[in-house]
Design an enzyme around this catalytic site. Structure first.
Site, PDB file in Angstrom:
ATOM      1  CE  LYS A 109      -4.485   0.711   0.577  1.00 48.17           C
ATOM      2  NZ  LYS A 109      -5.408  -0.313   0.127  1.00 48.17           N
TER       3      LYS A 109
HETATM    4  N1  GLU Z   1      -7.181  -0.143  -3.121  1.00 46.25           N
HETATM    5  C1  GLU Z   1      -7.983  -1.311  -3.365  1.00 46.25           C
HETATM    6  C2  GLU Z   1      -8.012  -2.199  -2.135  1.00 46.25           C
HETATM    7  O1  GLU Z   1      -7.809  -1.747  -1.033  1.00 46.25           O
HETATM    8  C3  GLU Z   1      -7.567  -2.039  -4.633  1.00 46.25           C
HETATM    9  C4  GLU Z   1      -6.176  -2.521  -4.672  1.00 46.25           C
HETATM   10  C5  GLU Z   1      -5.756  -3.082  -6.036  1.00 46.25           C
HETATM   11  O2  GLU Z   1      -6.577  -3.184  -6.927  1.00 46.25           O
HETATM   12  O3  GLU Z   1      -4.571  -3.411  -6.135  1.00 46.25           O
HETATM   13  O4  GLU Z   1      -8.339  -3.352  -2.211  1.00 46.25           O
END
Ligand code: GLU
Length: 418
Positions: A109
């Protein structure tokens, strides 16, 4: 109980991992430490140029938590409360999420602590591109694949792809997912998280004997996840009675007209000024008299203080970590069924995976195929979790954690000495 989000996330992990006896199964591997320590945390100063030629300095992060099952994967958020502890917690949940739905990724993240919405469009582009330039050697289609999260969307992913192409000279589309369809994004990616939420709600409702065409719902957060979940719930016959966003809430006992509310928000206004309902507080949306509550904003929206007032019997965690530490126990005691985030909102990263597959093959699927494959993945994951929960008499969250932890621990052990 600790309040640092990463410390809280670890406490739950240890609680759910205990019955799996991982140290016995994988002796001398220090497996629990391995699974609860990020592989790498990158923290850096990000300076971008404002329109008035002044500089703005922000803190920026990318946490690559675990890649035992595949390349790091996870979104980028631009929000004032972003910090290292939050980014670690979110990256931690990402690798568990990809394991629950069994897609071949790890978890990561990223984020920047900035009031992104107050920036002009050129400022936003400069900030996003600067973020990508700094991380240029850390991301990549086989390394770490960013995607949208809070306040980022296909626009930002398009900018990151552009930076990648300019500097590496390669049209490697799979370096980010959640891109505009015109440059290699997938059909259905934008709606995928909300769609996945509703697929799991429909399955849980069946198991609870709750008929969707007689049910009511409240949705907290009306961004990409909340607005799509509200629209699809309404299409399933659910009366969506209350909705909130950062500025307030709106309520209509007979059900809000969601397509009209979406139009209202698109015109730049908050939900509380919607003429098709009465303005209420954000808190009142969480405690509305409804069957289904979808928290789809930020972490820790439901805490020990407001959990007792919740009237819904089914909570679908559209956001990551919306139910805070003590609130979980209060809601479990009340008999509320919670579809946990690492299962409930995994539709987004699942279609990100489909996008990555399509980019690598340069062969693009129609929307019907994307949605059908998404449904298959979500149903398989939901039933694996719910069967285990029933068999072991544990919550859906504990079952989801056990499945995820078991899969990642096995992958880590199979890689030998690391
Ligand atoms: N930000 C989204 C999540 O928390 C998607 C992450 C992604 O598609 O890599 O799942």
């Amino acid at each position: 109980m600790a309040t640092d989000p990463f410390a809280v996330a670890k406490e739950y992990f240890y609680r759910y991992a205990a019955p799996l006896e991982l140290e016995k199964r994988y002796p001398r591997r220090d497996i629990l430490e391995h699974l609860t320590t990020p592989d790498r945390s990158i923290e850096f100063r990000l300076t971008f140029q404002r329109d008035d030629d002044s500089n703005c300095v922000c803190q920026a992060y990318r946490v690559q938590f675990n890649d035992d099952r595949g390349p790091y994967k996870g979104g980028i958020r631009f929000h004032p409360v972003v910090d290292l502890a939050e980014t670690k917690a979110l990256a931690f949940w990402m690798y568990l999420k990809t394991a629950v739905v069994e897609i071949p990724f790890g978890g990561a993240k990223g984020g920047v602590a900035v009031d992104y919405q107050s920036l002009s469009l050129p400022e936003k582009e400069r900030l996003t591109k600067r973020y990508a330039v700094v991380l240029l050697n850390d991301i990549g289609s086989q390394k770490d694949i960013p995607a949208p999260d809070v306040n980022t969307s296909e626009r930002e992913m398009g900018w990151i792809l552009d930076v990648w192409r300019m500097i590496h000279g390669l049209y490697d589309r799979a370096v980010v997912t959640g891109k505009p369809i015109s440059i290699g994004g997938s059909q259905g990616r934008r709606e995928a998280t909300g769609r996945g939420v509703v697929i799991t709600v429909a399955e849980a409702a069946k198991e609870l004997g709750l008929r969707l065409d007689q049910a009511s719902a409240a949705v907290q957060g009306f961004g990409n996840v909340g607005s799509v979940a509200a629209s699809l719930l309404q299409q399933c016959g659910v009366q969506v009675r209350a909705v909130s966003d950062v500025g307030g809430g709106v309520m209509n006992e007979k059900g809000l007209d969601i397509p009209r509310l979406v139009e209202h928000v698109k015109s730049g206004q908050g939900v509380s000024s919607f003429p098709g309902g009465q303005a209420i507080s954000r808190e009142a949306v969480l405690s509305a008299k409804v069957d289904i509550l979808v928290p789809a904003a930020l972490e820790h929206a439901i805490m020990a203080e407001n959990a007792p007032a919740i009237q819904a019997t089914l909570i679908a965690e559209g956001a990551n970590g919306p139910v805070g530490p003590d609130a979980m126990d209060i809601l479990n005691e009340k008999g509320v069924t919670i579809i946990p985030d690492i299962l409930c909102n995994a539709g987004g990263v699942t279609v990100s995976y489909f996008e990555w597959v399509q980019n690598r093959q340069e062969f693009y699927w129609p929307l019907e195929r994307v949605n059908a494959e998404l449904e298959q993945v979500m149903l398989r994951a939901y039933h694996a979790v719910s069967d285990l929960a029933r068999r072991e008499k544990v919550t859906l969250r504990e079952a989801a954690y056990r499945i995820a932890i078991t899969r990642v621990a096995e992958a880590a052990a199979r890689r030998g000495v690391q």
